[in-house]
Design an enzyme around this catalytic site. Structure first.
Site, PDB file in Angstrom:
ATOM      1  N   SER A 235      -2.821  -4.953  -8.707  1.00 26.63           N
ATOM      2  CA  SER A 235      -2.682  -3.727  -9.504  1.00 26.63           C
ATOM      3  C   SER A 235      -3.296  -3.798 -10.887  1.00 26.63           C
ATOM      4  O   SER A 235      -3.316  -2.794 -11.598  1.00 26.63           O
ATOM      5  CB  SER A 235      -1.204  -3.349  -9.627  1.00 26.63           C
ATOM      6  OG  SER A 235      -0.732  -2.794  -8.414  1.00 26.63           O
TER       7      SER A 235
ATOM      8  N   LYS B  88      -5.734  -1.127 -11.610  1.00 20.18           N
ATOM      9  CA  LYS B  88      -5.330   0.191 -12.115  1.00 20.18           C
ATOM     10  C   LYS B  88      -5.812   0.426 -13.540  1.00 20.18           C
ATOM     11  O   LYS B  88      -5.885   1.570 -13.990  1.00 20.18           O
ATOM     12  CB  LYS B  88      -3.809   0.347 -12.032  1.00 20.18           C
ATOM     13  CG  LYS B  88      -3.265   0.490 -10.613  1.00 20.18           C
ATOM     14  CD  LYS B  88      -1.751   0.699 -10.627  1.00 20.18           C
ATOM     15  CE  LYS B  88      -1.199   1.044  -9.248  1.00 20.18           C
ATOM     16  NZ  LYS B  88      -1.089  -0.101  -8.347  1.00 20.18           N
TER      17      LYS B  88
ATOM     18  N   SER C  52       3.674   0.833 -11.640  1.00 20.29           N
ATOM     19  CA  SER C  52       2.529   0.481 -10.805  1.00 20.29           C
ATOM     20  C   SER C  52       2.537   1.291  -9.513  1.00 20.29           C
ATOM     21  O   SER C  52       2.208   0.790  -8.434  1.00 20.29           O
ATOM     22  CB  SER C  52       2.532  -1.025 -10.496  1.00 20.29           C
ATOM     23  OG  SER C  52       1.242  -1.489 -10.225  1.00 20.29           O
TER      24      SER C  52
END
Length: 392
Positions: A101, A104, A159
């Site tokens: 993640s 991101k 997340s």
């Protein structure tokens, strides 16, 4: 501020505005950086591989009084000065690894500028299609109306892959978003990153590097909206009954949760985990007017919290090494370096904090903007007609 348009009208307006804006990407990404999109690796990129950062093992240039670099078990890591972009030390900085993640951050760099925080969107079934099994979720519900700022809280704090899917649907779809992220990475000089799933979910061929993640973290801190979201410890998220519930940032180095001591001066940025990637982290901290960014990818010892403790050790070293090491490389592309200075990051990090519920552009302005973006919408449709959104 809320304007009384129907949710369908606002949704259509959001999608039209975003689509029109994003026809300009990746060209605008390159233009913002002050150079053309360099495209695939080659040319200057190939020449850059003579840098120590492309060598295996730990790279550092200590002066006589420099502290010893800590022993850490991560497969790859970087310590850099976020203001100047100088890389103070690194280990296998360009090793291509799954980012989880932490990817991101690139998603936010790409999509945040196109989606004003105050726009409200009613989530449709297709917005949530294709979320991978076992994904981290913030709790986005079909049929519920959310502000874009709520969804960004879900991305940065929880997340939430569900929030990423909804935001991607508002800006052209999954595959188109991945393509724009790829262009953004190249425009920032991040050449190790290959985007397949914008939320960071494991996908064949999806990789980044400690170097590229440090580039994304540094760039994010230069943008006040990104810096504000990534520094939040907690927020309220809407529920299906008209109320809300609390969410907390999963970056334990920021929150001090689960027995991990919070790091003094930490200002974000993003953590991640998948079974394939292991634990990954981009962490930035500020001390005595200096900001460091550290990336840690997949520690091999110490359990699930080792990523935080190894980042802590590297941050401590970086602050102690101020003025005692010579850079082994830079996060700044070579053709940009003359324009950079020590105030590049602090100016954004210390900017006045926007109001918590700041809506960004007023929705009325977004409505007016549709007319001017009509040509862009048509161009996007033509450009993407042969791109199949695989929803992975």
């Amino acid at each position: 501020m809320t304007i009384g348009f129907s949710s369908r009208a606002v949704r259509s307006t959001c999608m039209l505005c975003a689509a029109g804006l994003l026809t300009l990407v990746p060209a605008t990404a390159a233009a913002r950086a002050g150079r053309p999109d360099p495209g695939p690796p080659g040319g200057a990129a190939a020449a850059a591989k003579s840098s120590p950062l492309y060598r295996s093992g730990t790279q550092v240039r200590p002066r006589p009084a420099a502290p010893r670099v800590p022993e850490v078990s991560a497969l790859s890591w970087v310590v850099a000065d976020a203001g100047t972009g100088d890389v103070l030390a690194a280990n296998d900085a360009h090793r291509e690894l799954p980012p989880a993640s932490t990817l991101k951050t690139l998603f936010a760099l790409t999509v945040l500028p196109a989606l004003p925080g105050g726009i409200r969107h009613e989530v449709a079934p297709e917005d949530l299609a294709g979320i991978g099994p076992g994904s981290s979720l913030v709790g986005v519900v079909e049929g519920q109306t959310y502000r874009v700022s709520d969804l960004w809280n879900g991305v940065f704090l929880n997340s939430g892959n569900d929030a990423v899917h909804v935001l991607a649907s508002l800006t052209g779809g999954w595959s188109a978003t991945a393509a724009r992220m790829q262009a953004e990475a190249r425009a920032l000089g991040a050449r190790d990153t290959h985007v397949r799933s914008p939320d960071g979910y494991d996908a064949p061929g999806q990789v980044s590097s400690a170097y590229d993640l440090a580039v994304f973290g540094r760039e994010g801190l230069r943008r006040p909206d990104f810096a504000r979201y990534c520094a939040k410890v907690d927020a309220m998220f809407p529920d299906r009954d008209g109320g809300s519930y609390g969410i907390m940032n999963t970056n334990r180095l920021l929150t001090g949760a689960d027995g991990v001591a919070p790091y003094p001066g930490l200002i974000g940025v993003k953590n991640g985990y998948t079974s394939n990637a292991g634990n990954t982290l981009i962490a930035a901290a500020r001390r005595d007017g200096r900001t460091l960014v550290v990336t840690v990818m997949n520690p091999q010892e110490g359990g699930g919290h080792a990523v935080y403790e190894e980042a802590r050790a590297l941050l401590d070293w970086g602050f102690a090494a101020a003025g005692e090491v010579d850079p082994v490389g830079s996060l700044v592309p070579e053709d940009e370096r003359p324009r950079q200075g020590p105030q590049a990051v602090p100016a954004a990090v210390t900017a006045a904090k926007p109001a918590e519920d700041s809506p960004g552009w007023p929705e009325s302005g977004a409505i007016i903007g549709v007319a001017g973006l009509g040509a862009g919408v048509m161009a996007l449709a033509l450009r993407l007609k042969f791109v199949r959104d695989d929803g992975s």
